[in-house]
Design a protein around this motif. Structure first.
Motif, PDB file in Angstrom:
ATOM      1  N   ARG A 181       0.857  -1.167   0.000  1.00 47.01           N
ATOM      2  CA  ARG A 181       0.000   0.000   0.000  1.00 47.01           C
ATOM      3  C   ARG A 181       0.896   1.220   0.000  1.00 47.01           C
ATOM      4  N   LEU A 182       0.376   2.236  -0.486  1.00 44.45           N
ATOM      5  CA  LEU A 182       1.122   3.476  -0.441  1.00 44.45           C
ATOM      6  C   LEU A 182       0.576   4.313   0.702  1.00 44.45           C
ATOM      7  N   THR A 183       1.482   4.768   1.549  1.00 43.21           N
ATOM      8  CA  THR A 183       1.022   5.584   2.664  1.00 43.21           C
ATOM      9  C   THR A 183       0.758   6.993   2.168  1.00 43.21           C
ATOM     10  N   PRO A 184      -0.094   7.691   2.880  1.00 40.84           N
ATOM     11  CA  PRO A 184      -0.280   9.101   2.503  1.00 40.84           C
ATOM     12  C   PRO A 184       0.932   9.912   2.947  1.00 40.84           C
ATOM     13  N   LEU A 185       1.944   9.882   2.109  1.00 40.36           N
ATOM     14  CA  LEU A 185       3.147  10.630   2.452  1.00 40.36           C
ATOM     15  C   LEU A 185       2.897  12.101   2.236  1.00 40.36           C
ATOM     16  N   LYS A 186       3.777  12.864   2.782  1.00 37.78           N
ATOM     17  CA  LYS A 186       3.714  14.293   2.526  1.00 37.78           C
ATOM     18  C   LYS A 186       4.478  14.583   1.242  1.00 37.78           C
ATOM     19  N   PRO A 187       3.777  14.768   0.175  1.00 33.85           N
ATOM     20  CA  PRO A 187       4.469  14.780  -1.119  1.00 33.85           C
ATOM     21  C   PRO A 187       5.471  15.912  -1.279  1.00 33.85           C
ATOM     22  N   LYS A 188       5.192  17.052  -0.715  1.00 38.48           N
ATOM     23  CA  LYS A 188       6.079  18.140  -1.096  1.00 38.48           C
ATOM     24  C   LYS A 188       7.436  18.057  -0.454  1.00 38.48           C
ATOM     25  N   LEU A 189       7.582  17.142   0.525  1.00 37.24           N
ATOM     26  CA  LEU A 189       8.899  16.999   1.107  1.00 37.24           C
ATOM     27  C   LEU A 189       9.814  16.139   0.263  1.00 37.24           C
ATOM     28  N   LEU A 190       9.215  15.405  -0.657  1.00 40.32           N
ATOM     29  CA  LEU A 190      10.014  14.432  -1.388  1.00 40.32           C
ATOM     30  C   LEU A 190      10.843  15.130  -2.454  1.00 40.32           C
ATOM     31  N   ALA A 191      12.026  14.638  -2.635  1.00 40.71           N
ATOM     32  CA  ALA A 191      12.807  15.164  -3.741  1.00 40.71           C
ATOM     33  C   ALA A 191      12.128  14.764  -5.049  1.00 40.71           C
ATOM     34  N   GLN A 192      12.473  15.462  -6.050  1.00 46.98           N
ATOM     35  CA  GLN A 192      11.693  15.395  -7.276  1.00 46.98           C
ATOM     36  C   GLN A 192      11.691  13.993  -7.882  1.00 46.98           C
ATOM     37  N   ASP A 193      12.834  13.349  -7.858  1.00 44.86           N
ATOM     38  CA  ASP A 193      12.900  12.070  -8.553  1.00 44.86           C
ATOM     39  C   ASP A 193      12.223  10.978  -7.760  1.00 44.86           C
ATOM     40  N   VAL A 194      12.313  11.086  -6.432  1.00 43.79           N
ATOM     41  CA  VAL A 194      11.607  10.102  -5.624  1.00 43.79           C
ATOM     42  C   VAL A 194      10.125  10.272  -5.855  1.00 43.79           C
ATOM     43  N   ARG A 195       9.763  11.518  -6.018  1.00 42.54           N
ATOM     44  CA  ARG A 195       8.358  11.802  -6.282  1.00 42.54           C
ATOM     45  C   ARG A 195       7.917  11.148  -7.580  1.00 42.54           C
ATOM     46  N   LEU A 234       9.205   8.558  -8.900  1.00 42.42           N
ATOM     47  CA  LEU A 234       9.123   7.127  -8.639  1.00 42.42           C
ATOM     48  C   LEU A 234       7.796   6.775  -8.012  1.00 42.42           C
ATOM     49  N   LEU A 235       7.411   7.571  -7.018  1.00 39.67           N
ATOM     50  CA  LEU A 235       6.163   7.271  -6.343  1.00 39.67           C
ATOM     51  C   LEU A 235       4.975   7.479  -7.264  1.00 39.67           C
ATOM     52  N   VAL A 236       5.087   8.481  -8.129  1.00 40.19           N
ATOM     53  CA  VAL A 236       3.997   8.681  -9.092  1.00 40.19           C
ATOM     54  C   VAL A 236       3.824   7.444  -9.945  1.00 40.19           C
ATOM     55  N   GLU A 237       4.958   6.882 -10.386  1.00 44.31           N
ATOM     56  CA  GLU A 237       4.845   5.688 -11.222  1.00 44.31           C
ATOM     57  C   GLU A 237       4.237   4.537 -10.454  1.00 44.31           C
ATOM     58  N   HIS A 258      -3.147  11.888  -6.556  1.00 47.39           N
ATOM     59  CA  HIS A 258      -3.609  13.268  -6.631  1.00 47.39           C
ATOM     60  C   HIS A 258      -2.675  14.164  -5.838  1.00 47.39           C
ATOM     61  N   ASP A 259      -2.356  13.713  -4.612  1.00 48.27           N
ATOM     62  CA  ASP A 259      -1.467  14.526  -3.784  1.00 48.27           C
ATOM     63  C   ASP A 259      -0.131  14.744  -4.450  1.00 48.27           C
ATOM     64  N   LEU A 260       0.392  13.654  -4.991  1.00 47.08           N
ATOM     65  CA  LEU A 260       1.724  13.744  -5.578  1.00 47.08           C
ATOM     66  C   LEU A 260       1.749  14.674  -6.761  1.00 47.08           C
ATOM     67  N   ARG A 261       0.652  14.674  -7.520  1.00 42.63           N
ATOM     68  CA  ARG A 261       0.712  15.454  -8.750  1.00 42.63           C
ATOM     69  C   ARG A 261       0.476  16.916  -8.495  1.00 42.63           C
ATOM     70  N   HIS A 262      -0.337  17.193  -7.493  1.00 43.72           N
ATOM     71  CA  HIS A 262      -0.766  18.579  -7.390  1.00 43.72           C
ATOM     72  C   HIS A 262      -0.077  19.334  -6.303  1.00 43.72           C
ATOM     73  N   THR A 263       1.100  18.903  -5.950  1.00 43.91           N
ATOM     74  CA  THR A 263       1.839  19.707  -4.995  1.00 43.91           C
ATOM     75  C   THR A 263       2.956  20.422  -5.707  1.00 43.91           C
ATOM     76  N   ASP A 264       3.294  21.495  -5.112  1.00 40.56           N
ATOM     77  CA  ASP A 264       4.351  22.296  -5.690  1.00 40.56           C
ATOM     78  C   ASP A 264       5.661  21.854  -5.088  1.00 40.56           C
ATOM     79  N   HIS A 265       6.613  21.615  -5.926  1.00 43.55           N
ATOM     80  CA  HIS A 265       7.865  21.089  -5.393  1.00 43.55           C
ATOM     81  C   HIS A 265       8.991  22.085  -5.515  1.00 43.55           C
ATOM     82  N   THR A 266       8.701  23.272  -5.133  1.00 42.54           N
ATOM     83  CA  THR A 266       9.779  24.265  -5.116  1.00 42.54           C
ATOM     84  C   THR A 266      10.732  23.969  -3.971  1.00 42.54           C
ATOM     85  N   ALA A 267      11.699  24.795  -3.846  1.00 44.02           N
ATOM     86  CA  ALA A 267      12.772  24.491  -2.902  1.00 44.02           C
ATOM     87  C   ALA A 267      12.261  24.399  -1.467  1.00 44.02           C
TER      88      ALA A 267
END
Lengths: 378, 503
Positions: free
Chosen positions: B260-274, B276-279, B299-308
């Motif tokens: 299962r995928l946990t509801p991680l906090k997406p915006k903390l993830l570095a871009q590439d891990v993100r 990976l999780l999207v896939e 949805h969470d992963l896609r719609h978060t802003d991953h700025t610095a």
């Protein structure tokens, strides 16, 4: 709560963007445009033009020096032979044909050898040193065609660098230019393939002919309807077809239309023949020579024995034929990339089934590595 | 068959996730490896034999077609020479009184005409300056062999080119069938060689590491098969992440729940891990497993802003990571991001992270969001070959491949420069132009045999040139298949950084 705080934080951060950032963004967008679909044509043409200037500068002077030398050699060979013949003629008080011939023959043979040497040095029949600059191989159009043949790996060789700097420059120019041209081919090939598939599908629908049912390809209802980020060179076939499906409308829901292989082959053959007719008219070749030239160039073999504009006694009309030849080559290779793109599914599938059949026959292997997590065979 | 039944028992045990001794499956593994190897070799060998036969056939055909024309050319030149002499004699005879001026002028014209004919023959017809009586021909068997090879590899030198209409038509047909055949052979051989080299490289690398890592845990056989299976495919399949069984230290726990995928906090993830999780999320969404949770995560992963990240985020990041370590709900019971490996967490977590790294996915160094010294530690431990125990495909670095290629070009350069009396630059230039299939043809080995004493030496040089060419092309195909994934990844990263790829 935390998200709101950080979004407000981010807004404040965004307002602090300076003109520096704006310039960076602009540069990024510009680079993105240049490497994306249409801009890459401009990039390739620009790279070729830069290469033309560079090679003209490097090789132009050296080449004319060599050719001057060759012309001087020819002149001296001619006068020397002439004088020797005169001596021979004078020697004989009574002219006997046989004896005279024998001696004259050796002189003429020597002259022939010297002509061959001069040809190897670069002599091509232009007699006068004054005419050299007009008929230089390394004119702008010649250098342009040369640069194009380097990055497309056609490599004619009728014009080739003779200086050391020219050779080194060719190597580095090729190292950067070949991937660039491959990128151009894949991008433009993709675009052309997509639009051709789309218009073919429209034509098919309009005429009401039966679409090619391809049972292997993923039918849209099973594929995931996700927004795939549009990454260069990574458009997956199934997503592409689902995109095409969405644009085609409701009437073709269950099938994907593949362009038949014969049509692609016909396009390629037609392009070669069209080029053959044009070139044979312009260059006064026969049809076989024209189609031979077109085929050898488009397959990037590129012998260089027949090249448009490469007359011995070159006329001023050189420039146009070089430019037209370059355009023909660029467009032709894009069309070939498009045809490969369109044919590749079918051909790969057919070939894979062939290879599998051969492998199953010959190697007699039962379970393979990729059957590990499936049910056991026996 | 005993091997297949033991194989089957292996598979059954793998599916139940039990650990089992590796020795029981060794013989079956070896058998399978050998069989696969011979299967590959046979198909490749067959293809290679077809190519060699095709080239030899082409050499015979072209030699027959074009050699006559070459001799005819030499005859033509002789005829031009004889005509010139006849004209000269007639000039001499005609003038009763020989005035030097007149005579020399007429002779000059004749010579000029003769010279024009020779130039035309040399440029347009490929005349090489030899006489009718000379035994060496350009279209000898080895010359035709080199010609055939240059046609199907699309190098196309051009120093030898067909002049007869039959030769031209035959060249076209020969190329239409030969070029795809050659490409196929090259890609097959390239893949085979690339797999071999990667296998050898990972073994060499890991045998060195094994000495240093004596205390590490043993291999985990089931993992290797599963991960191998998915990692040998092109690209990554998300199941590779989701089906890795738990490492040894967690064996006391019950078997892991379905992934299962946990509801991680997406915006903390570095871009590439993100990414990976999207896939992963997409895959599970496609499989309709835990659809609600995975769609939400997607949805969470896609719609978060991953700025610095800023400081506040870093604090929450460290808090979040510690919470993750305590009760990570990922399949392997490990957090996907390891910032600073605390003393209690063994380096095996790094290794499983390394598995995903070597599974053709470039995760950022785990310390990317953290301080530098912890990233050093994590990087050094992730370079351990613990990954080898779970994934044999250790990546061959791009620099090594480039070094091999440059070495091959330099080798060819020295050999040809010595043989043909070229400079070293000319040799390197020739090798580069040949191997990149540009193939100008201004410098071709074997031309020097015109000046050499023995004509046979030239033939050997041509054959060696053919062999060098073919081996070099196979090496290039190998290099492509070794580094292609990495290069594409780097390019897409660069493209994403520039902003070409839209989100």
């Amino acid at each position: 709560m935390e998200r709101k705080r950080s979004s407000r934080h981010r807004q404040r951060y965004r307002k602090r963007k300076t003109t520096c950032d704006k310039i960076k963004d602009f540069i990024r967008e510009f680079i993105a445009f240049m490497f994306s679909n249409v801009g890459i044509i401009g990039l390739v043409v620009g790279y070729t033009i830069c290469g033309a200037f560079m090679f003209q500068a490097i090789e132009g002077t050296e080449a004319s020096d060599d050719r001057e030398e060759a012309i001087k050699d020819i002149h001296s060979a001619r006068s020397k032979t002439r004088d020797r013949l005169w001596e021979i003629t004078q020697k004989f008080n009574v002219l006997e044909e046989e004896a005279w011939r024998e001696q004259a023959a050796s002189e003429v043979l020597k002259f022939q050898m010297e002509v061959i040497d001069a040809i190897n040095k670069g002599y091509d029949g232009v007699d006068d040193v004054k005419d050299l600059s007009e008929t230089s191989q390394w004119s702008f159009s010649g250098a342009f065609l040369y640069s194009l043949t380097v990055i497309t790996t056609i490599g004619y060789g009728n014009v080739a660098p003779k200086t050391e700097w020219g050779k080194v420059a060719t190597i580095f120019y090729a190292i950067i230019g070949m991937p660039l041209f491959l990128l151009y081919l894949s991008n433009i090939g993709d675009i052309l393939a997509k639009s051709f598939k789309w218009s073919y599908a429209k034509c098919c629908l309009c005429r009401g002919c039966g679409s090619n049912r391809d049972s292997r390809s993923v039918s849209p209802e099973n594929s995931v309807a996700v927004q795939v980020p549009e990454i260069i060179d990574e458009t997956d076939e199934q997503y592409e077809e689902s995109h095409i499906e969405s644009t085609l409308g409701d009437s073709v829901k269950d099938d994907t239309i593949t362009v038949p292989v014969t049509l692609c082959l016909a396009i390629m053959v037609g392009y070669v023949c069209g080029g053959a007719i044009l070139f044979s008219k312009w260059e006064d070749w026969d049809f076989l020579d024209g189609s031979y030239f077109c085929f050898i160039s488009l397959s990037t073999i590129g012998f260089g024995d027949i090249v448009p504009g490469d007359q011995i006694y070159a006329s001023k009309g050189l420039d146009m034929s070089f430019i037209f030849c370059s355009m023909y080559l660029m467009l032709g290779m894009a069309i070939i990339a498009m045809c490969f793109n369109l044919m590749q599914e079918e051909v790969i599938h057919k070939f894979r089934s062939c290879v599998k059949a051969v492998k199953n026959c010959c190697s007699c292997s039962g379970a393979r590595d990729d059957d590990v997590d499936t049910a056991p065979i026996e | 068959m005993a091997s297949s039944s033991s194989q089957r028992s292996c598979q059954q045990q793998q599916r139940h996730g039990k650990k089992q001794p590796s020795t029981g499956c060794t013989s079956s593994r070896v058998c399978r490896c050998v069989r696969v190897f011979f299967g590959h070799l046979f198909s490749n060998l067959g293809l290679f034999a077809i190519v060699v036969g095709y080239v030899l056939l082409g050499a015979l055909m072209f030699e027959n077609l074009e050699a006559e024309f070459e001799l005819q050319q030499r005859g033509n030149i002789k005829r031009y020479r004889d005509d010139c002499l006849k004209e000269l004699w007639q000039i001499t005879e005609r003038l009763n009184v020989l005035y030097e001026q007149n005579w020399t002028q007429l002779v000059h014209e004749q010579l000029r005409r003769f010279e024009t004919n020779v130039v035309a023959a040399a440029k347009l017809e490929g005349y090489d300056g030899k006489d009718l009586l000379d035994s060496e021909r350009q279209w000898s068997f080895s010359g035709a062999l080199l010609y055939s090879v240059t046609v199907i590899t699309t190098i196309g030198y051009g120093n030898l080119a067909p002049k007869t209409p039959a030769g031209k038509i035959l060249t076209i047909i020969y190329a239409v069938f030969g070029v795809p055949l050659m490409l196929l052979c090259l890609s097959n051989l390239g893949h085979l060689l690339a797999n071999t080299i990667q296998f050898a490289y990972s073994h060499v690398c890991c045998s060195r590491q094994r000495g240093r890592s004596a205390s590490r845990r043993r291999r985990h056989t089931p993992c290797r098969h599963v991960v191998n299976a998915q990692c040998t495919e092109e690209g990554i399949s998300p199941t590779a992440i989701l089906t890795i069984p738990p490492p040894e230290q967690f064996k006391k726990r019950p078997p892991p729940p379905p992934p299962r995928l946990t509801p991680l906090k997406p915006k903390l993830l570095a871009q590439d891990v993100r990414q990976l999780l999207v896939e992963c999320a997409e895959y599970t969404a496609a499989q309709a497993v835990e659809s609600a949770a995975s769609h939400q995560v997607l949805h969470d992963l896609r719609h978060t802003d991953h700025t610095a990240l800023d400081d506040e985020d870093l604090d929450s990041a460290s808090r979040y990571h510690s919470s993750l370590e305590r009760n990570a709900n990922t399949p392997t019971k490990q957090p996907l991001i390891q910032c600073s490996p605390p003393a209690s967490v063994p380096s095996t977590t790094m290794s499983s992270l390394q598995q995903r790294q070597s599974c053709s996915m470039e995760l950022p160094a785990p310390g990317s969001a953290c301080s530098s010294d912890t990233s050093e530690r994590s990087r050094s431990s992730s370079s351990s070959c613990e990954a080898e125990s779970n994934n044999k495909r250790r990546r061959v670095p791009v620099t090594l491949v480039l070094v091999i290629l440059s070495g091959y070009i330099c080798l060819g350069a020295t050999v040809f420069a010595a043989w043909e009396d070229w400079s070293l630059l000319d040799g390197a230039y020739f090798c580069f132009i040949t191997l990149s299939t540009i193939g100008f043809g201004d410098l071709v080995p074997g031309k020097s045999f015109q000046r050499a004493a023995n004509p046979d030496g030239g033939q050997i040089q041509l054959v060696v040139c053919c062999a060098y060419l073919l081996v070099g092309l196979v090496l290039i195909a190998t290099a492509f298949s070794l580094v292609q994934e990495e290069v594409v990844l780097k390019c897409t990263k660069a493209a994403r950084w520039i902003g070409i790829s839209t989100k």
